[in-house]
Structure formats: C-alpha cells, structure tokens
Design a protein around this motif. Structure first.
Motif, PDB file in Angstrom:
ATOM      1  N   LYS A  44      -3.091  32.879  67.162  1.00 22.80           N
ATOM      2  CA  LYS A  44      -2.838  33.706  68.345  1.00 22.80           C
ATOM      3  C   LYS A  44      -1.365  33.653  68.747  1.00 22.80           C
ATOM      4  O   LYS A  44      -1.020  33.402  69.903  1.00 22.80           O
ATOM      5  CB  LYS A  44      -3.714  33.261  69.521  1.00 22.80           C
ATOM      6  CG  LYS A  44      -5.213  33.311  69.248  1.00 22.80           C
ATOM      7  CD  LYS A  44      -5.692  34.727  68.951  1.00 22.80           C
ATOM      8  CE  LYS A  44      -7.190  34.772  68.700  1.00 22.80           C
ATOM      9  NZ  LYS A  44      -7.662  36.124  68.292  1.00 22.80           N
ATOM     10  N   ARG A  45      -0.509  33.920  67.761  1.00 26.13           N
ATOM     11  CA  ARG A  45       0.927  33.901  68.038  1.00 26.13           C
ATOM     12  C   ARG A  45       1.648  34.768  67.017  1.00 26.13           C
ATOM     13  O   ARG A  45       1.098  35.122  65.971  1.00 26.13           O
ATOM     14  CB  ARG A  45       1.473  32.465  67.981  1.00 26.13           C
ATOM     15  CG  ARG A  45       1.254  31.779  66.635  1.00 26.13           C
ATOM     16  CD  ARG A  45       1.827  30.374  66.620  1.00 26.13           C
ATOM     17  NE  ARG A  45       3.288  30.404  66.664  1.00 26.13           N
ATOM     18  CZ  ARG A  45       4.025  29.327  66.902  1.00 26.13           C
ATOM     19  NH1 ARG A  45       3.456  28.158  67.144  1.00 26.13           N
ATOM     20  NH2 ARG A  45       5.341  29.413  66.894  1.00 26.13           N
ATOM     21  N   TRP A  46       2.887  35.110  67.358  1.00 24.43           N
ATOM     22  CA  TRP A  46       3.729  35.852  66.429  1.00 24.43           C
ATOM     23  C   TRP A  46       4.418  34.883  65.481  1.00 24.43           C
ATOM     24  O   TRP A  46       4.874  33.807  65.891  1.00 24.43           O
ATOM     25  CB  TRP A  46       4.788  36.664  67.180  1.00 24.43           C
ATOM     26  CG  TRP A  46       4.245  37.797  67.980  1.00 24.43           C
ATOM     27  CD1 TRP A  46       4.126  37.863  69.345  1.00 24.43           C
ATOM     28  CD2 TRP A  46       3.745  39.048  67.481  1.00 24.43           C
ATOM     29  NE1 TRP A  46       3.575  39.065  69.718  1.00 24.43           N
ATOM     30  CE2 TRP A  46       3.335  39.814  68.600  1.00 24.43           C
ATOM     31  CE3 TRP A  46       3.593  39.586  66.203  1.00 24.43           C
ATOM     32  CZ2 TRP A  46       2.800  41.089  68.467  1.00 24.43           C
ATOM     33  CZ3 TRP A  46       3.067  40.849  66.071  1.00 24.43           C
ATOM     34  CH2 TRP A  46       2.672  41.589  67.189  1.00 24.43           C
ATOM     35  N   ASN A  47       4.523  35.267  64.218  1.00 29.20           N
ATOM     36  CA  ASN A  47       5.310  34.528  63.224  1.00 29.20           C
ATOM     37  C   ASN A  47       6.417  35.434  62.710  1.00 29.20           C
ATOM     38  O   ASN A  47       6.256  36.663  62.651  1.00 29.20           O
ATOM     39  CB  ASN A  47       4.437  34.081  62.048  1.00 29.20           C
ATOM     40  CG  ASN A  47       3.468  32.980  62.433  1.00 29.20           C
ATOM     41  OD1 ASN A  47       3.756  32.163  63.306  1.00 29.20           O
ATOM     42  ND2 ASN A  47       2.312  32.953  61.787  1.00 29.20           N
ATOM     43  N   ALA A  48       7.533  34.830  62.325  1.00 31.41           N
ATOM     44  CA  ALA A  48       8.633  35.610  61.743  1.00 31.41           C
ATOM     45  C   ALA A  48       8.217  36.124  60.373  1.00 31.41           C
ATOM     46  O   ALA A  48       7.704  35.367  59.552  1.00 31.41           O
ATOM     47  CB  ALA A  48       9.881  34.743  61.616  1.00 31.41           C
ATOM     48  N   ARG A 108      11.718  32.493  71.734  1.00 35.31           N
ATOM     49  CA  ARG A 108      10.697  32.695  72.770  1.00 35.31           C
ATOM     50  C   ARG A 108       9.554  33.563  72.242  1.00 35.31           C
ATOM     51  O   ARG A 108       8.375  33.285  72.489  1.00 35.31           O
ATOM     52  CB  ARG A 108      11.316  33.352  74.023  1.00 35.31           C
ATOM     53  CG  ARG A 108      12.105  32.401  74.892  1.00 35.31           C
ATOM     54  CD  ARG A 108      12.311  32.960  76.294  1.00 35.31           C
ATOM     55  NE  ARG A 108      13.035  34.226  76.307  1.00 35.31           N
ATOM     56  CZ  ARG A 108      14.357  34.325  76.347  1.00 35.31           C
ATOM     57  NH1 ARG A 108      15.111  33.224  76.355  1.00 35.31           N
ATOM     58  NH2 ARG A 108      14.937  35.511  76.372  1.00 35.31           N
ATOM     59  N   ALA A 109       9.895  34.604  71.485  1.00 36.11           N
ATOM     60  CA  ALA A 109       8.854  35.458  70.913  1.00 36.11           C
ATOM     61  C   ALA A 109       7.969  34.676  69.953  1.00 36.11           C
ATOM     62  O   ALA A 109       6.769  34.957  69.825  1.00 36.11           O
ATOM     63  CB  ALA A 109       9.491  36.647  70.190  1.00 36.11           C
ATOM     64  N   LEU A 110       8.540  33.671  69.289  1.00 31.79           N
ATOM     65  CA  LEU A 110       7.787  32.846  68.348  1.00 31.79           C
ATOM     66  C   LEU A 110       7.114  31.663  69.036  1.00 31.79           C
ATOM     67  O   LEU A 110       6.541  30.796  68.354  1.00 31.79           O
ATOM     68  CB  LEU A 110       8.723  32.333  67.247  1.00 31.79           C
ATOM     69  CG  LEU A 110       9.332  33.404  66.329  1.00 31.79           C
ATOM     70  CD1 LEU A 110      10.408  32.803  65.435  1.00 31.79           C
ATOM     71  CD2 LEU A 110       8.248  34.062  65.486  1.00 31.79           C
ATOM     72  N   ASN A 111       7.210  31.639  70.365  1.00 31.83           N
ATOM     73  CA  ASN A 111       6.605  30.550  71.144  1.00 31.83           C
ATOM     74  C   ASN A 111       7.231  29.199  70.810  1.00 31.83           C
ATOM     75  O   ASN A 111       6.567  28.164  70.813  1.00 31.83           O
ATOM     76  CB  ASN A 111       5.086  30.501  70.923  1.00 31.83           C
ATOM     77  CG  ASN A 111       4.367  29.770  72.039  1.00 31.83           C
ATOM     78  OD1 ASN A 111       4.835  29.727  73.179  1.00 31.83           O
ATOM     79  ND2 ASN A 111       3.233  29.173  71.724  1.00 31.83           N
ATOM     80  N   ILE A 112       8.530  29.235  70.518  1.00 24.89           N
ATOM     81  CA  ILE A 112       9.298  28.006  70.318  1.00 24.89           C
ATOM     82  C   ILE A 112      10.100  27.768  71.579  1.00 24.89           C
ATOM     83  O   ILE A 112      11.027  28.516  71.899  1.00 24.89           O
ATOM     84  CB  ILE A 112      10.237  28.123  69.102  1.00 24.89           C
ATOM     85  CG1 ILE A 112       9.429  28.344  67.812  1.00 24.89           C
ATOM     86  CG2 ILE A 112      11.114  26.886  68.971  1.00 24.89           C
ATOM     87  CD1 ILE A 112      10.276  28.589  66.580  1.00 24.89           C
ATOM     88  N   GLY A 113       9.713  26.760  72.340  1.00 26.03           N
ATOM     89  CA  GLY A 113      10.367  26.473  73.613  1.00 26.03           C
ATOM     90  C   GLY A 113      11.749  25.867  73.438  1.00 26.03           C
ATOM     91  O   GLY A 113      12.133  25.474  72.328  1.00 26.03           O
ATOM     92  N   PRO A 114      12.528  25.770  74.536  1.00 30.65           N
ATOM     93  CA  PRO A 114      13.898  25.245  74.460  1.00 30.65           C
ATOM     94  C   PRO A 114      13.978  23.846  73.862  1.00 30.65           C
ATOM     95  O   PRO A 114      14.875  23.563  73.068  1.00 30.65           O
ATOM     96  CB  PRO A 114      14.361  25.258  75.922  1.00 30.65           C
ATOM     97  CG  PRO A 114      13.520  26.293  76.579  1.00 30.65           C
ATOM     98  CD  PRO A 114      12.194  26.245  75.889  1.00 30.65           C
ATOM     99  N   ASP A 162      11.338  40.478  73.972  1.00 30.85           N
ATOM    100  CA  ASP A 162      10.619  39.960  75.144  1.00 30.85           C
ATOM    101  C   ASP A 162       9.453  40.871  75.531  1.00 30.85           C
ATOM    102  O   ASP A 162       8.372  40.394  75.859  1.00 30.85           O
ATOM    103  CB  ASP A 162      11.573  39.835  76.343  1.00 30.85           C
ATOM    104  CG  ASP A 162      12.580  38.704  76.159  1.00 30.85           C
ATOM    105  OD1 ASP A 162      12.205  37.676  75.567  1.00 30.85           O
ATOM    106  OD2 ASP A 162      13.731  38.863  76.595  1.00 30.85           O
ATOM    107  N   LYS A 163       9.676  42.193  75.459  1.00 27.27           N
ATOM    108  CA  LYS A 163       8.692  43.134  76.003  1.00 27.27           C
ATOM    109  C   LYS A 163       7.550  43.441  75.043  1.00 27.27           C
ATOM    110  O   LYS A 163       6.386  43.483  75.435  1.00 27.27           O
ATOM    111  CB  LYS A 163       9.401  44.449  76.389  1.00 27.27           C
ATOM    112  CG  LYS A 163      10.448  44.290  77.473  1.00 27.27           C
ATOM    113  CD  LYS A 163      11.184  45.612  77.702  1.00 27.27           C
ATOM    114  CE  LYS A 163      12.279  45.477  78.741  1.00 27.27           C
ATOM    115  NZ  LYS A 163      13.038  46.752  78.884  1.00 27.27           N
ATOM    116  N   ASP A 164       7.865  43.685  73.776  1.00 32.72           N
ATOM    117  CA  ASP A 164       6.837  44.107  72.817  1.00 32.72           C
ATOM    118  C   ASP A 164       7.261  43.689  71.408  1.00 32.72           C
ATOM    119  O   ASP A 164       7.704  44.512  70.600  1.00 32.72           O
ATOM    120  CB  ASP A 164       6.648  45.628  72.885  1.00 32.72           C
ATOM    121  CG  ASP A 164       5.377  46.096  72.181  1.00 32.72           C
ATOM    122  OD1 ASP A 164       4.759  45.266  71.485  1.00 32.72           O
ATOM    123  OD2 ASP A 164       5.020  47.277  72.323  1.00 32.72           O
TER     124      ASP A 164
END
Length: 587
Positions: free
Chosen positions: A444-448, A503-509, A465-467
């Motif tokens: 349930k996430r985006w991958n590169a 951020r799109a890949l759900n990789i936090g700071p 960020d948006k889509d």
C-alpha cells in the motif's frame, strides 16, 4: 620462445621454421604418420610427425588429449585435397622437427569440441570449459567490446574513476550483499548494487564526464540473464539534457557494434513512450523484430454479455486487448491449448480466441466458443480494429492491465518467433516518459519505477505531493531485440525536489537522513544538472555471440542458485573467523 599463435600460422609462414606452444586437441595415427591438432587461443594447427624423425615421432606416440606441448618445425603446404578452408591455418601444416611435452594431462571429462556437455559439468570443470574454442571466442569478443567502449568514451572526454566496493547499505530494489566489519563490532559494509550515489557525487565534485566498467552485486533470485555479480558500463554526465545524453549513448552503442561485429545499427534509434510501448506491445522492452501488435478493445467491451470481457473493461485498472496472428487459423486445438497454458504463467486465467475462416460470411465465417456472448457490433469492432483477414486467429486478454500486458506481451514474442514472423537483424529502441512511481498493492505504497534519484518531468514537481501516480520521469531505457540493455535517467540535483520524492515514497526525514544523508548534504553545495545510464555488459556481449545465458560470456559465473561449482563457494568458515567478526550462527 613462441614464433606465432597456432591458429594464426598461414601461407605467409611457408618454409619458415617456427616454434609453437599449445594443447593437444586431437591425435590421429595414420599407420606410420601421426597427425596432431595443436590448439591455442587463436585456433588449431596441424602438426605432422614422421617416423624418419625418431625423437619427435616417439614423443608423438605418447601424446594424449590436453597434453601441453612445444613443437619446432618447418611450415609447408598441405597436400592437395586436404586443405581446410574453415581455418586460418587450413592450407598449411608443420612438420615436427623437435617436440617436447611441457606437461601431461589426466583424461579430461569431456572433449573440447563436444557441445553436448551439461552446464553443471562445464561449470565444475570451468578451467577446461574455457579452453573450448567457443568460450575462447566469447571472452575475446567481450574484451573487444569493452575496449571499444573505453576508446569511445575516452575520445569523448570521459574519465575512468573507481568507486568503493565496501560501502553502506542503501537498498535500491534488491537485497544487498553484506560484509561484516571486524573492526566495528556488529556493523556491516554492503557491496554496491550500482555506483549510483557515488557517480552523482562525482558530478557534484566537478568530474562532468565519468565512466566505469564495474562489478555490481545483487542478492536476488537468478535466471539466465542475471548473476549475483555482474558488470555494468556505468556512465554519468553533467550539463547535458536528456536528448543530448541519449544521442551520445546511442552513438556509443552504435560504435561498439560497428567495431566488434561490423554491424550498422539504425541511425537514429527509434524512440517510443512507455505508454505507447505498453499499449502496442504489452512490454516496456518490446522486441521490434516481431511485427505483431496488441489492439485495444477495452472501451468496446464495457457493455457486452460476455462477463470475462465486461468485468475486465469496467475495472479501474482493467484492460481488454487482442493479438491477431496472421494465418493463425492453421493452429491446432492442442497448439491453442499450449499457448493458453503459456499465458497462464503470467497470471492469465484463460485465452479466448476467434478463428477467422471467411470474412464475407459474417459471423457464420467465424469460429469461437465466445461468439454467442458478443453482439454483432462488438464483433465488427474487433475485426475492424485488428485488421483480421481470412485464415487469421485473434487471441484475447481480459483482466487487470498488468496481467493482460504481461501475458499477451510474452505471447506475441513466443508466437512471432515460433511461427517465423520475426525479422532478422538488430532492432534497437529508446523507451522514454516512464511513470515516476508504481503502486505496490501489497505494501500500500508507491515505489520508484527506476530509483528514487530520478528527476521528474518538467512541470511535474507538484504532482509528487498531489498525485504521484500521474508524475512522469526523465528516465530512458535502451532496448535491443526485446532485452533492456541499458537504463538511466536525468537525476535530481535539488534537495527540495529530492525531499518531495522521498515523501512520495513514504521515506521520512529521519530515514532519508540515515540512508542518504551524505547525498542530501552534497546536493546543498552547488549540484549541477546531471544524468546518465548504465549498460549491462554481460547482456550485450551475450546477445552479440548468440548465447542463451550470460554465464557463457563470464569467465567464472555462478549457477542459478548463486553457487560457484568450481571453487565450491559459498562455503563455511571456521569458528575463529566468526569470532573475529563478532558473529554467532544460529542452529
């Protein structure tokens, strides 16, 4: 010592006394005269041993296959009718004056001209396997290809710079090979999956044209075109846009093929978007030698009675597509069933079809178990869009687009080659405009789609960020005869854009800093616009020599289970070594 290689002795050496070294390829006793085929890396040379030279003849009587021999003698023309036009040395032979056994050999497990030996035996006795003429030629061609790459890149101002083999683990899509540190207990190095981050930092450091022919490592499941360690032609440039990068890399590959095979590749290479490739071929690495194309039918099947087509057409990510096979009506029921089973390998639940027997008869001239579920208008649309003719057969795929693309895409290649539809020659292609991301339903996430350092298309930064699903990438893959031989992109050179991608890949700071902090820091110090590509040298050479597996162009490859049968690696190590590395094995 050696006057010349065995395989290079020719008419220009007539009446010369020469000294050659090699291995006994074959010994033939013709009742008083012994013929020795002596072999080295350049080929074979016929040596004649006469009884009137007792010392050389006595030595020849003791020779066996793979003995290492030194021979000195005079070159003479072969008798009429015995010339071998397939060898450089085929018009001459050497009458042995002196011969010396430098080293005997055990009886080898196979003959050096036996092409039926199993790969397991070949890999176990790889040293002997590498003596075979085919393997010698493969590795010599690999050398020529690598040299052609180096000469081209050197002539265009590229600098060969080595990057580290021991680095930190930054997973890029496959598992890393880990190396425990003895000095830093509990910590590990990783072997690089690619020099990606280092070559980007070399661009930031001001080396605007870098290359490296480099080993890369991935701990992943293997198949014919994969190895745990493989070789990349790694290239990176600064201050060049995507069209300039692809044009230069196209020239590189064209020059290699011209230099090594004397083949002229198309100029320029055709270019195709990712969407176009998937729509027409079901693959982002289409084999253009096969002229068959997929036909889109999704919009025409949303209201038909045939539930399989209707449900697929109404899925958000569904697709209904057709593959028209010229004169496919000749296929037997068993052949159709075999193709159906093949499609199931790729997730297809079945393979509907229509045989076109006689178009002028309308529906009565068609043959298919699904016709009763399709209205006349839908059938007409299918025939018009596919351009089917009498004698053709139309296969259908209906499911999620990914399954339809993979099943029909693989089927078109299989049918094209099996039915003699594929054209000869080399068909290169650039595939462009890839999506930035692909959705991982399980996680349930985006991958590169390529890697997280690929730059978005101009104007697509806000979509990150948006889509994210609509964002396109400045990525480029080079495809040749249905194989991806190189992949690359324009890279992100601004920290704010790189942070959006993370951020799109759900990789936090915190995770980004932990994994890629050194790159993020470097991006703050005047990073130039840059981009590049990596080519698979093993794959390119395998295609050049016509090998089915890249193992045939690698000197000491691993098996599909990532084992070396020659050295029996991987192997266990003793307890003392483990203690030094602060490692304890679980039972």
């Amino acid at each position: 010592m050696r006057s010349e290689y065995c395989g290079l002795i020719s008419g220009k050496h007539l009446q010369q006394t020469i000294t050659v070294f090699g291995w006994v390829h074959r010994r033939r006793d013709h009742g008083g005269v012994i013929f020795i085929d002596l072999r080295d890396r350049e080929g074979l040379l016929q040596v004649v041993c006469d009884p009137d030279n007792p010392a050389a003849f006595k030595t020849a009587e003791t020779l066996r296959g793979e003995f290492v021999v030194k021979v000195t003698g005079k070159v003479r023309a072969r008798p009429a009718g015995t010339v071998n036009p397939n060898l450089v040395s085929g018009a001459v032979e050497v009458r042995a004056g002196e011969s010396e056994i430098l080293n005997p050999s055990l009886t080898p497990p196979f003959q050096m001209d036996d092409d039926t030996v199993s790969e397991t035996v070949r890999l176990e006795y790889r040293v002997l396997d590498l003596r075979r003429l085919q393997m010698q030629n493969n590795l010599k061609l690999r050398h020529k290809a690598a040299m052609a790459v180096r000469m081209f890149l050197d002539a265009h101002g590229f600098i060969d710079i080595e990057t580290p083999m021991l680095t930190r683990s930054t997973p890029e899509g496959a598992r890393d090979y880990l190396v425990p540190s003895r000095v830093h207990a509990g910590e590990f190095f990783a072997l690089p999956q690619s020099p990606q981050l280092f070559k980007q930092m070399l661009m930031i450091a001001g080396f605007d044209r870098y290359y490296q022919i480099v080993k890369c490592f991935r701990d992943e499941d293997l198949r014919a075109d994969r190895q745990p360690e493989f070789t990349q032609i790694d290239v990176e440039t600064s201050f060049m846009n995507q069209s300039e990068i692809t044009a230069l890399m196209e020239d590189l590959i064209a020059s290699v093929f011209k230099s090594v095979l004397d083949v002229d590749l198309p100029d320029p290479f055709p270019r195709m978007t990712y969407d176009e490739a998937m729509a027409l071929y079901g693959s982002d690495k289409p084999d253009l030698r096969v002229p068959l194309k997929l036909t889109e039918l999704t919009d025409a099947m949303r209201d038909v009675d045939f539930k399989v087509f209707r449900d697929a057409a109404r899925l958000a990510d569904g697709r209904v597509a057709a593959l028209c096979v010229p004169q496919g009506g000749e296929l037997t029921r068993k052949e159709i069933d075999d193709y159906t089973e093949f499609a199931k390998i790729y997730g297809a639940r079945g393979l509907a079809y229509i045989k076109v027997n006689a178009l002028e008869k309308g529906s009565a001239g068609l043959q298919s178990p699904i016709l009763k579920f399709l209205p006349e208008a839908a059938v007409k649309t299918i025939l018009e869009r596919t351009g089917a003719c009498d004698g053709d057969l139309i296969f259908f795929g209906a499911d999620q687009a990914k399954i339809v693309n993979e099943a029909l895409g693989a089927l078109r290649v299989k049918i094209g080659h099996e039915r003699g539809l594929a054209e000869a020659g080399w068909r290169p292609l650039w595939v462009l405009d890839f999506p930035m991301f692909e959705w991982d339903e399980e996680g349930k996430r985006w991958n590169a789609m390529h890697h997280p350092f690929t730059a978005p298309a101009d104007g697509h930064e806000d979509l990150l960020d948006k889509d994210p699903g609509k964002a396109r990438a400045k990525a480029h893959d080079m495809v040749l005869n249905g194989s991806e031989i190189g992949g690359g992109s324009v890279r992100i050179n601004r920290q704010d854009v790189q942070s959006k991608v993370f951020r799109a890949l759900n990789i936090g700071p915190e995770e980004a800093e932990a994994k890629f902090g050194f790159l993020l820091k470097a991006l703050q110090y005047g990073a130039p616009p840059h981009g590049g590509i990596a080519f698979g040298l093993d794959r390119i050479v395998a295609m050049m020599v016509g090998a089915e597996s890249i193992r045939d162009v690698i000197a000491f490859p691993k098996t599909q289970r990532a084992q070396c049968l020659l050295t029996h690696a991987p192997n266990t190590v003793d307890e003392q070594q483990l203690r030094e590395l602060h490692i304890r094995l679980r039972q």
